[in-house]
Design a protein around this motif. Structure first.
Motif, PDB file in Angstrom:
ATOM      1  N   THR A   1       9.376  11.641  18.092  1.00 10.44           N
ATOM      2  CA  THR A   1       8.649  12.054  16.884  1.00 10.44           C
ATOM      3  C   THR A   1       9.049  11.261  15.633  1.00 10.44           C
ATOM      4  N   THR A   2      10.098  10.457  15.727  1.00 13.95           N
ATOM      5  CA  THR A   2      10.561   9.733  14.531  1.00 13.95           C
ATOM      6  C   THR A   2       9.463   8.825  13.976  1.00 13.95           C
ATOM      7  N   ILE A   3       9.289   8.894  12.665  1.00 13.53           N
ATOM      8  CA  ILE A   3       8.328   8.012  11.987  1.00 13.53           C
ATOM      9  C   ILE A   3       9.077   6.755  11.539  1.00 13.53           C
ATOM     10  N   PHE A   4       8.459   5.613  11.694  1.00 18.27           N
ATOM     11  CA  PHE A   4       9.047   4.350  11.236  1.00 18.27           C
ATOM     12  C   PHE A   4       8.316   3.862   9.985  1.00 18.27           C
ATOM     13  N   ALA A   5       9.099   3.304   9.058  1.00 16.92           N
ATOM     14  CA  ALA A   5       8.509   2.731   7.841  1.00 16.92           C
ATOM     15  C   ALA A   5       9.193   1.414   7.528  1.00 16.92           C
ATOM     16  N   SER A   6       8.439   0.483   6.994  1.00 11.88           N
ATOM     17  CA  SER A   6       9.033  -0.757   6.505  1.00 11.88           C
ATOM     18  C   SER A   6       8.864  -0.824   4.995  1.00 11.88           C
ATOM     19  N   ASN A   7       9.923  -1.295   4.324  1.00 17.35           N
ATOM     20  CA  ASN A   7       9.870  -1.476   2.868  1.00 17.35           C
ATOM     21  C   ASN A   7       9.388  -2.890   2.510  1.00 17.35           C
ATOM     22  N   THR A   8       8.773  -3.565   3.465  1.00 15.10           N
ATOM     23  CA  THR A   8       8.323  -4.938   3.182  1.00 15.10           C
ATOM     24  C   THR A   8       7.409  -4.998   1.953  1.00 15.10           C
ATOM     25  N   SER A   9       7.491  -6.122   1.241  1.00 15.23           N
ATOM     26  CA  SER A   9       6.646  -6.277   0.057  1.00 15.23           C
ATOM     27  C   SER A   9       5.362  -7.031   0.383  1.00 15.23           C
TER      28      SER A   9
ATOM     29  N   MET B   1       6.442   1.757   3.424  1.00 14.54           N
ATOM     30  CA  MET B   1       6.908   2.509   2.250  1.00 14.54           C
ATOM     31  C   MET B   1       7.564   1.501   1.322  1.00 14.54           C
ATOM     32  N   HIS B   2       6.794   1.056   0.336  1.00  9.10           N
ATOM     33  CA  HIS B   2       7.249  -0.024  -0.535  1.00  9.10           C
ATOM     34  C   HIS B   2       7.801   0.550  -1.834  1.00  9.10           C
ATOM     35  N   PHE B   3       9.140   0.495  -1.946  1.00  7.82           N
ATOM     36  CA  PHE B   3       9.826   0.956  -3.156  1.00  7.82           C
ATOM     37  C   PHE B   3       9.978  -0.234  -4.116  1.00  7.82           C
TER      38      PHE B   3
ATOM     39  N   VAL C   1      15.316   3.849 -10.740  1.00  5.86           N
ATOM     40  CA  VAL C   1      14.599   3.888 -12.024  1.00  5.86           C
ATOM     41  C   VAL C   1      13.074   3.872 -11.833  1.00  5.86           C
ATOM     42  N   MET C   2      12.605   3.042 -10.915  1.00  7.82           N
ATOM     43  CA  MET C   2      11.159   2.828 -10.788  1.00  7.82           C
ATOM     44  C   MET C   2      10.515   4.030 -10.086  1.00  7.82           C
ATOM     45  N   LYS C   3       9.424   4.493 -10.665  1.00 11.67           N
ATOM     46  CA  LYS C   3       8.832   5.780 -10.253  1.00 11.67           C
ATOM     47  C   LYS C   3       7.899   5.673  -9.043  1.00 11.67           C
ATOM     48  N   LEU C   4       7.578   4.445  -8.642  1.00  9.35           N
ATOM     49  CA  LEU C   4       6.497   4.280  -7.659  1.00  9.35           C
ATOM     50  C   LEU C   4       6.971   4.019  -6.226  1.00  9.35           C
ATOM     51  N   VAL C   5       6.209   4.554  -5.276  1.00  9.49           N
ATOM     52  CA  VAL C   5       6.299   4.102  -3.879  1.00  9.49           C
ATOM     53  C   VAL C   5       4.872   3.889  -3.384  1.00  9.49           C
ATOM     54  N   GLU C   6       4.628   2.714  -2.815  1.00 11.29           N
ATOM     55  CA  GLU C   6       3.342   2.493  -2.157  1.00 11.29           C
ATOM     56  C   GLU C   6       3.487   2.949  -0.706  1.00 11.29           C
ATOM     57  N   VAL C   7       2.668   3.894  -0.290  1.00  9.95           N
ATOM     58  CA  VAL C   7       2.681   4.307   1.113  1.00  9.95           C
ATOM     59  C   VAL C   7       1.453   3.671   1.767  1.00  9.95           C
ATOM     60  N   VAL C   8       1.729   2.910   2.814  1.00  6.29           N
ATOM     61  CA  VAL C   8       0.705   2.026   3.385  1.00  6.29           C
ATOM     62  C   VAL C   8       0.349   2.459   4.801  1.00  6.29           C
TER      63      VAL C   8
ATOM     64  N   CYS D   1      -2.325  -7.663   2.651  1.00  8.91           N
ATOM     65  CA  CYS D   1      -1.201  -8.464   2.160  1.00  8.91           C
ATOM     66  C   CYS D   1      -0.956  -8.214   0.659  1.00  8.91           C
ATOM     67  N   GLY D   2       0.222  -7.709   0.309  1.00  7.94           N
ATOM     68  CA  GLY D   2       0.568  -7.430  -1.092  1.00  7.94           C
ATOM     69  C   GLY D   2       0.280  -5.996  -1.511  1.00  7.94           C
ATOM     70  N   PHE D   3      -0.395  -5.256  -0.638  1.00  6.87           N
ATOM     71  CA  PHE D   3      -0.782  -3.862  -0.939  1.00  6.87           C
ATOM     72  C   PHE D   3      -1.493  -3.809  -2.302  1.00  6.87           C
ATOM     73  N   VAL D   4      -1.121  -2.864  -3.191  1.00  5.83           N
ATOM     74  CA  VAL D   4      -1.792  -2.823  -4.497  1.00  5.83           C
ATOM     75  C   VAL D   4      -1.005  -3.634  -5.532  1.00  5.83           C
ATOM     76  N   VAL D   5       0.305  -3.341  -5.620  1.00  6.94           N
ATOM     77  CA  VAL D   5       1.068  -3.885  -6.758  1.00  6.94           C
ATOM     78  C   VAL D   5       1.264  -5.405  -6.656  1.00  6.94           C
ATOM     79  N   ASN D   6       1.775  -5.875  -5.524  1.00  6.66           N
ATOM     80  CA  ASN D   6       2.018  -7.316  -5.438  1.00  6.66           C
ATOM     81  C   ASN D   6       0.728  -8.131  -5.391  1.00  6.66           C
ATOM     82  N   LEU D   7      -0.334  -7.500  -4.908  1.00  7.64           N
ATOM     83  CA  LEU D   7      -1.632  -8.190  -4.893  1.00  7.64           C
ATOM     84  C   LEU D   7      -2.054  -8.550  -6.328  1.00  7.64           C
TER      85      LEU D   7
END
Ligand code: 3HC
Length: 284
Positions: free
Chosen positions: A111-119, A139-141, A147-154, A185-191
């Motif tokens: 049941t373990t969920i896997f996440a990558s913090n890749t940018s 899960m992009h922190f 300090v930074m308030k955002l996480v992109e969940v992809v 590629c880049g999700f929202v923020v890096n795009l």
């Protein structure tokens, strides 16, 4: 499923930051890295930040004890067996990430969920090497994580709603605001951010204005906390180059193409804050 226990692979700047916010929110966290010295460094980074917060009256000794008490470190990936969520935050190298996911896929409960913090790497490329393609998210922190308030969940086209919602709920429970994104590629923020940084470097290279004026333009004119050249130094010129190259490879549009100056600076070892010199000099 509710996330009760967190695993972190890679205890550098990002991994230790994620561990810190999760532990502060009350989660037991198991963190791994290749060597004991990296684990010690990560723990002392967290302890230093907590000491600073205590000095400023923003945390108590009790908070520090609780946060550090919730973090266990080990070099053994087997320690993730009973984690509900494992977030990978190692170097931006697809082969290295794939190796980690193949290994922990054999170790973790089904049941373990896997996440990558890749940018910028593809979440799909990592998910397909596991036996849990539907339980895989990004899960992009952001740096600095506390300090930074955002996480992109992809989510990829294979991610199931339950895993996605669990990842969102976890990010919110550690005090972050979530932006939901597709595996692009880049999700929202890096795009949006990377072409902006690349553009600033290109205009600086073209002699539009001094670096201070370019940075002040965006800081004072648009209320950005850092100007684009300062921010590139903060992120790391090698990282911005790397992400730009991946984005250019993906989209083949000139706006993502890293400018020659960025390439030359990285070649010269001017990587920004971490190397003591980037667009600005940090040695003083
Ligand atoms: N770790 C933890 N906390 C930190 C920190 C760090 N490395 N650096 C600063 N802080 C904390 C300070 O302790 C202080 O906390 P307080 O308000 O509780 O006292 C607060 O942040 C403000 O710090 P300072 O007063 O020392 O300095 P500034 O006001 O100049 O803020 C900054 C520093 C928070 C880094 C600010 O300049 C900023 O927000 N810069 C932009 C950062 C940014 O854009 N990050 C995202 C990068 S992109 C990314 O990560 C994605 C990747 O994929 C490329």
């Amino acid at each position: 499923m509710t996330i009760k226990k967190l695993g972190i692979v890679g205890f550098g700047q990002m991994g230790s930051g994620i561990a810190q916010v999760a532990a502060a929110a009350g989660y037991p966290v198991v963190a791994t890295d290749e060597k004991d010295e990296f684990l010690k460094k990560g723990l002392s980074r967290i302890e230093g930040l907590l000491n600073k917060a205590i000095e400023k009256g923003k945390a108590t000794e009790e908070d520090k004890k609780k946060t550090l008490g919730n973090i266990t470190t080990t070099t053994d990936l087997g320690a993730f067996a009973d984690c509900d969520l494992v977030i990978e935050a190692i170097v931006e190298n697809l082969d290295a990430k794939i190796k980690i996911f193949e290994t922990i896929d054999r170790v973790c409960k089904p049941t373990t969920i896997f996440a990558s913090n890749t940018s910028s790497l593809s979440i799909t490329d990592m998910a397909v090497v596991t036996s849990r393609r539907s339980q895989f998210v990004g899960m992009h922190f952001f740096n600095p994580v506390p300090v930074m308030k955002l996480v992109e969940v992809v989510r990829t086209i294979m991610t199931d709603d339950q895993s996605f919602n669990d990842a969102v709920a976890f990010a919110e429970s550690v005090g972050k605001t979530v932006v939901r994104a597709k595996d692009t590629c880049g999700f929202v923020v890096n795009l949006l951010l990377i072409p902006f940084l690349i553009d600033a470097i290109r205009w600086y290279e073209n002699g539009l204005a001094t670096k201070e004026d370019i940075d002040n333009g965006m800081k004072l004119g648009c209320a950005h906390p850092m100007g684009p050249l300062e921010l590139t130094d903060f992120i790391g010129l090698d990282t911005v180059l790397y992400i730009g190259e991946i984005m250019f490879e993906e989209f083949r549009e000139p706006r993502y193409a890293p400018p020659p100056l960025l390439k030359r600076m990285v070649k010269a070892g001017y990587l920004g804050r971490k190397s003591g010199r980037g667009f600005y000099d940090y040695k003083k």
